[in-house]
Design an enzyme around this catalytic site. Structure first.
Site, PDB file in Angstrom:
ATOM      1  N   LYS A 169       0.865  -1.185   0.000  1.00 39.50           N
ATOM      2  CA  LYS A 169       0.000   0.000   0.000  1.00 39.50           C
ATOM      3  C   LYS A 169       0.899   1.231   0.000  1.00 39.50           C
ATOM      4  CE  LYS A 169      -3.766   2.314   2.450  1.00 39.50           C
ATOM      5  NZ  LYS A 169      -4.642   2.279   3.649  1.00 39.50           N
ATOM      6  N   LYS A 204      -2.085  -1.551  -3.722  1.00 44.04           N
ATOM      7  CA  LYS A 204      -2.927  -0.353  -3.748  1.00 44.04           C
ATOM      8  C   LYS A 204      -2.029   0.866  -3.851  1.00 44.04           C
ATOM      9  CE  LYS A 204      -6.403   2.157  -1.058  1.00 44.04           C
ATOM     10  NZ  LYS A 204      -7.141   2.268   0.231  1.00 44.04           N
TER      11      LYS A 204
END
Length: 397
Positions: free
Chosen positions: A265, A318
């Protein structure tokens, strides 16, 4: 000399005309000479002034038995693209509604609130959340993840509301499982929606505490599992949290609850609309001390190896589109399922371009989702889940 003739036309080589080739005779490259003016006329239907000065140099092309230009190449990849039926037969990846996880924003209000920076998305009341999930389910979407907008009055520096058994998330999970028993309900594990500081962890003296935060995340995960969550998804990026959450779940008897780890992330600028939706912008600074540097790709291998070792069942990258290379790296490095998050900023850009008529929304959306699959993603979290599922079903894909 030949190059000059091709680029600049007349004046470099004398114009040449080729004698007709008898029917049934194949000629070699050395025999062909130039493409005839008659062939140019037949192909174009109109000859512009000076057209006869443009020639293909001797030796470039052969002719087949019909007297037509022929490139002597056995392998022709276009044969596998010659019709829609052939293209479908040899297609390497496909996107289906079963690949999607549909993110739903929720709040403890009786009416919905539109999210201006995410056209088509809303903060749902719990009743509306169920209705939206049912509608998506009809089109083949089977997985959902809920993200809560928590009132400021419930936010604290330690985020205790995150594991309140009567909080909005456990109530939402219970309602979804009751309405759609065969659905997969995922829950976000992080403190930022509940934090007075807007960070994913406990803040002390301007720093995010790693291990103290993990204790809170373990409590949050167990509470979500008790409510009926099928998959907990720690998005906080604290070191060691996957293993601790796995042990916490197992010790409470939730050995079948899966962990979808936000493995890579990144501290990305693409999250802005999401933070608008939940009113969860950091109260100070940024998240760069725990989320990954966008410049780093190899670092994702370290996170993936740790998450896999600690018991993660699935690994997520992400954002999605700007990090297709990272998705592909993890696909090659791990045998676990890989998820891609098509984040709010990506969604908002596509929506904005489509609203202005600059892009064909359906085609670009489905192409984007296909790119995630081609890069190696098995699972795609996308705000387009319901709409894309409709398009796929309507197209008979």
């Amino acid at each position: 000399m030949i190059y000059a003739a091709l680029v600049f036309g007349a004046g470099f080589l004398p114009a040449m005309r080729m004698a007709p080739v008898p029917s049934g005779t194949a000629t070699r490259a050395g025999d062909i000479g130039m493409v005839t003016e008659g062939l140019l006329r037949a192909n174009s239907g109109r000859v512009w002034d000076g057209e006869d000065s443009v020639r293909v140099a001797d030796g470039v092309l052969s002719r087949n038995v019909m007297g037509n230009p022929w490139v002597e190449q056995r392998a022709r990849p276009r044969r596998n693209r010659k019709s829609e039926a052939v293209r479908k037969m040899v297609r390497e990846v496909i996107v289906t509604p079963a690949n999607f996880i549909y993110p739903l924003f929720i709040h403890d209000e009786t009416s919905n609130v539109a999210i201006a920076s995410m056209p088509g998305c809303e903060r749902h009341s719990l009743a509306s959340m169920v209705a939206e999930a049912k509608d998506a389910y009809k089109w083949g979407v089977r997985s959902f993840v809920v993200f809560p907008k928590v009132p400021d009055a419930l936010k604290t520096i330690r985020g205790e509301e995150a594991y309140n058994p009567n909080g909005i998330v456990p109530r939402a999970v219970s309602m979804l499982k009751q309405a759609l028993p065969d659905s997969i309900v995922c829950t976000d594990v992080a403190l930022d929606p509940y934090s007075a500081a807007g960070h994913d962890g406990i803040v002390e003296n301007g720093k995010i505490l790693n291990d103290a935060t993990i204790e809170q995340l373990c409590k949050q995960s167990v509470m979500q599992a008790r409510a009926g969550s099928d998959v907990v998804a720690p998005s906080d990026m604290m070191d060691g949290r996957v293993g601790a959450i796995r042990d916490a779940l197992d010790s409470e008897g939730f050995t079948e609850v899966s962990i979808l780890a936000y493995t890579a992330k990144y501290a990305s600028a693409y999250y802005g609309p999401f933070r608008d939706a939940l009113d969860s912008h950091p109260g100070f600074g940024d998240k760069k001390t725990y989320q990954q540097d966008p410049a780093n790709g190899r670092e994702a291998y370290i996170e993936a190896a740790l998450d896999e070792l600690e018991g993660a069942d699935m690994l997520m990258v992400k954002p999605g589109l700007p990090y297709l290379d990272v998705i592909h790296r993890l696909r090659l490095a791990s045998n676990l399922p890989i998820a891609a998050y098509h984040v709010s900023g990506e969604y908002a850009m596509l929506k904005a371009a489509a609203e202005r008529g600059w892009l064909d929304e359906k085609k670009v959306c489905l192409e984007t989702l296909t790119c995630f699959r081609r890069a190696g993603a098995d699972i795609i979290l996308t705000y387009y889940a319901k709409q894309a599922a409709k398009w796929i079903c309507e197209d008979g894909m």
